[in-house]
Design a protein around this motif. Structure first.
Motif, PDB file in Angstrom:
ATOM      1  N   VAL A  98      44.617  44.542 -14.686  1.00  0.00           N
ATOM      2  CA  VAL A  98      43.800  43.358 -15.377  1.00  0.00           C
ATOM      3  C   VAL A  98      43.389  44.503 -17.391  1.00  0.00           C
ATOM      4  CG1 VAL A  98      41.841  42.661 -16.085  1.00  0.00           C
ATOM      5  CG2 VAL A  98      42.191  42.518 -14.033  1.00  0.00           C
ATOM      6  N   PHE A  99      43.153  46.097 -16.220  1.00  0.00           N
ATOM      7  CA  PHE A  99      43.407  46.957 -17.407  1.00  0.00           C
ATOM      8  C   PHE A  99      44.193  46.827 -18.234  1.00  0.00           C
ATOM      9  CE2 PHE A  99      39.440  50.215 -15.475  1.00  0.00           C
ATOM     10  CZ  PHE A  99      38.913  48.527 -15.636  1.00  0.00           C
ATOM     11  N   SER A 100      45.359  46.689 -17.710  1.00  0.00           N
ATOM     12  CA  SER A 100      47.248  46.769 -18.469  1.00  0.00           C
ATOM     13  C   SER A 100      47.397  45.654 -19.081  1.00  0.00           C
ATOM     14  CB  SER A 100      47.747  46.984 -17.001  1.00  0.00           C
ATOM     15  OG  SER A 100      48.055  45.758 -17.008  1.00  0.00           O
ATOM     16  N   ILE A 101      46.439  44.903 -19.625  1.00  0.00           N
ATOM     17  CA  ILE A 101      46.502  44.018 -20.129  1.00  0.00           C
ATOM     18  C   ILE A 101      46.269  43.766 -21.608  1.00  0.00           C
ATOM     19  CG2 ILE A 101      47.706  42.364 -18.393  1.00  0.00           C
ATOM     20  CD1 ILE A 101      46.166  40.679 -18.399  1.00  0.00           C
ATOM     21  N   LEU A 102      44.674  44.545 -21.397  1.00  0.00           N
ATOM     22  CA  LEU A 102      44.274  44.356 -22.709  1.00  0.00           C
ATOM     23  C   LEU A 102      44.895  45.218 -23.644  1.00  0.00           C
ATOM     24  CD1 LEU A 102      40.780  44.986 -20.667  1.00  0.00           C
ATOM     25  CD2 LEU A 102      41.819  42.743 -21.260  1.00  0.00           C
ATOM     26  N   THR A 103      43.863  45.255 -24.738  1.00  0.00           N
ATOM     27  CA  THR A 103      44.309  46.099 -25.957  1.00  0.00           C
ATOM     28  C   THR A 103      43.470  46.597 -25.917  1.00  0.00           C
ATOM     29  OG1 THR A 103      42.463  44.991 -27.624  1.00  0.00           O
ATOM     30  CG2 THR A 103      44.590  44.328 -27.186  1.00  0.00           C
ATOM     31  N   LYS A 104      43.576  48.040 -26.825  1.00  0.00           N
ATOM     32  CA  LYS A 104      42.405  48.976 -26.690  1.00  0.00           C
ATOM     33  C   LYS A 104      41.158  48.950 -26.713  1.00  0.00           C
ATOM     34  CE  LYS A 104      41.704  54.015 -28.740  1.00  0.00           C
ATOM     35  NZ  LYS A 104      42.004  54.810 -30.378  1.00  0.00           N
ATOM     36  N   GLU A 105      41.192  47.973 -28.151  1.00  0.00           N
ATOM     37  CA  GLU A 105      39.037  47.363 -28.325  1.00  0.00           C
ATOM     38  C   GLU A 105      38.858  46.589 -27.391  1.00  0.00           C
ATOM     39  OE1 GLU A 105      42.374  46.594 -29.867  1.00  0.00           O
ATOM     40  OE2 GLU A 105      42.015  48.213 -32.156  1.00  0.00           O
ATOM     41  N   GLN A 106      39.872  46.100 -26.480  1.00  0.00           N
ATOM     42  CA  GLN A 106      39.507  44.569 -25.340  1.00  0.00           C
ATOM     43  C   GLN A 106      38.852  46.079 -24.406  1.00  0.00           C
ATOM     44  OE1 GLN A 106      42.803  42.847 -25.178  1.00  0.00           O
ATOM     45  NE2 GLN A 106      41.554  40.641 -25.237  1.00  0.00           N
ATOM     46  N   LYS A 107      39.726  47.057 -23.459  1.00  0.00           N
ATOM     47  CA  LYS A 107      39.022  47.807 -23.461  1.00  0.00           C
ATOM     48  C   LYS A 107      38.052  48.448 -23.219  1.00  0.00           C
ATOM     49  CE  LYS A 107      43.848  49.314 -21.302  1.00  0.00           C
ATOM     50  NZ  LYS A 107      44.934  50.287 -21.391  1.00  0.00           N
ATOM     51  N   ALA A 108      37.670  49.146 -24.432  1.00  0.00           N
ATOM     52  CA  ALA A 108      36.479  49.590 -25.099  1.00  0.00           C
ATOM     53  C   ALA A 108      35.134  48.634 -24.654  1.00  0.00           C
ATOM     54  CB  ALA A 108      36.215  49.571 -26.196  1.00  0.00           C
ATOM     55  N   GLN A 109      35.366  47.054 -25.119  1.00  0.00           N
ATOM     56  CA  GLN A 109      34.310  46.083 -24.970  1.00  0.00           C
ATOM     57  C   GLN A 109      34.375  45.906 -23.361  1.00  0.00           C
ATOM     58  OE1 GLN A 109      36.315  42.936 -27.460  1.00  0.00           O
ATOM     59  NE2 GLN A 109      34.359  42.811 -27.398  1.00  0.00           N
ATOM     60  N   LEU A 110      35.292  45.557 -22.834  1.00  0.00           N
ATOM     61  CA  LEU A 110      35.013  45.836 -21.356  1.00  0.00           C
ATOM     62  C   LEU A 110      34.299  46.844 -20.444  1.00  0.00           C
ATOM     63  CD1 LEU A 110      35.889  44.544 -18.092  1.00  0.00           C
ATOM     64  CD2 LEU A 110      37.911  45.575 -18.451  1.00  0.00           C
ATOM     65  N   GLN A 111      34.275  48.384 -20.786  1.00  0.00           N
ATOM     66  CA  GLN A 111      33.755  49.546 -20.402  1.00  0.00           C
ATOM     67  C   GLN A 111      32.121  49.348 -21.004  1.00  0.00           C
ATOM     68  OE1 GLN A 111      34.791  51.405 -18.467  1.00  0.00           O
ATOM     69  NE2 GLN A 111      37.155  52.736 -18.897  1.00  0.00           N
ATOM     70  N   LYS A 112      32.333  48.832 -22.117  1.00  0.00           N
ATOM     71  CA  LYS A 112      30.419  48.296 -22.191  1.00  0.00           C
ATOM     72  C   LYS A 112      29.692  47.474 -20.865  1.00  0.00           C
ATOM     73  CE  LYS A 112      27.521  46.871 -25.983  1.00  0.00           C
ATOM     74  NZ  LYS A 112      27.510  46.708 -27.260  1.00  0.00           N
ATOM     75  N   PHE A 113      30.782  46.408 -21.183  1.00  0.00           N
ATOM     76  CA  PHE A 113      30.253  45.357 -20.248  1.00  0.00           C
ATOM     77  C   PHE A 113      30.060  46.178 -19.158  1.00  0.00           C
ATOM     78  CE2 PHE A 113      31.295  42.220 -17.784  1.00  0.00           C
ATOM     79  CZ  PHE A 113      30.440  41.175 -17.808  1.00  0.00           C
ATOM     80  N   MET A 114      31.003  47.001 -18.226  1.00  0.00           N
ATOM     81  CA  MET A 114      31.022  47.841 -17.101  1.00  0.00           C
ATOM     82  C   MET A 114      29.378  48.277 -17.431  1.00  0.00           C
ATOM     83  SD  MET A 114      35.173  47.890 -16.468  1.00  0.00           S
ATOM     84  CE  MET A 114      34.589  49.308 -16.008  1.00  0.00           C
ATOM     85  N   THR A 115      29.413  49.425 -18.818  1.00  0.00           N
ATOM     86  CA  THR A 115      28.022  50.169 -18.447  1.00  0.00           C
ATOM     87  C   THR A 115      26.879  49.507 -18.479  1.00  0.00           C
ATOM     88  OG1 THR A 115      29.417  51.559 -19.495  1.00  0.00           O
ATOM     89  CG2 THR A 115      27.147  52.041 -19.480  1.00  0.00           C
TER      90      THR A 115
END
Length: 127
Positions: A98-115
């Motif tokens: 799933v991470f592999s299909i995300l942009t750098k910005e989306q990954k950062a948003q997802l990391q924030k969401f997970m945190t």
């Protein structure tokens, strides 16, 4: 998009994907790829889940026997560990897919969401 319930189709998994789509504003191409990844993960996970369900029934029978046998219960429990490990490995691989299909910005948003979810629940990424 949600599969319904459980890991790769169990409780919360569909809810998780819906949150990804809503929070990360995935493109149509990303949504299609996410659907493929979810279907692939479910196909890999379903046989393991089925085996774990059979094992759960076996454990129930052992525990509810007139005279539960400690050695048999411990042996049966050991039999489940490889399945649990495989399930966990598939979950990790799927999340990286799933991470592999995300942009750098989306990954950062997802990391924030997970945190944020981790602070609320004492863990992250689990639903």
């Amino acid at each position: 998009m949600g599969m319904g319930h459980g890991r790769f189709g169990g409780p919360g998994e569909g809810h998780f994907y819906q949150k990804i789509i809503n929070k990360l504003e995935l493109t149509d191409a990303q949504k299609v790829e996410l659907e493929k990844l979810q279907a692939q993960a479910k196909a890999e996970m379903d046989p393991i889940i089925a085996q774990l369900e059979k094992h759960k029934e076996k454990m129930f029978a052992l525990w509810t026997a007139e005279n539960p046998n400690e050695d048999a219960i411990l042996k049966a429990q050991q039999e489940a560990f490889p399945l649990i490990q495989k399930r966990m490995e598939l979950e990790v691989q799927h999340r990286f897919d799933v991470f592999s299909i995300l942009t750098k910005e989306q990954k950062a948003q997802l990391q924030k969401f997970m945190t944020e979810k981790g602070k609320d629940r004492g863990h992250f990424f689990n639903q």
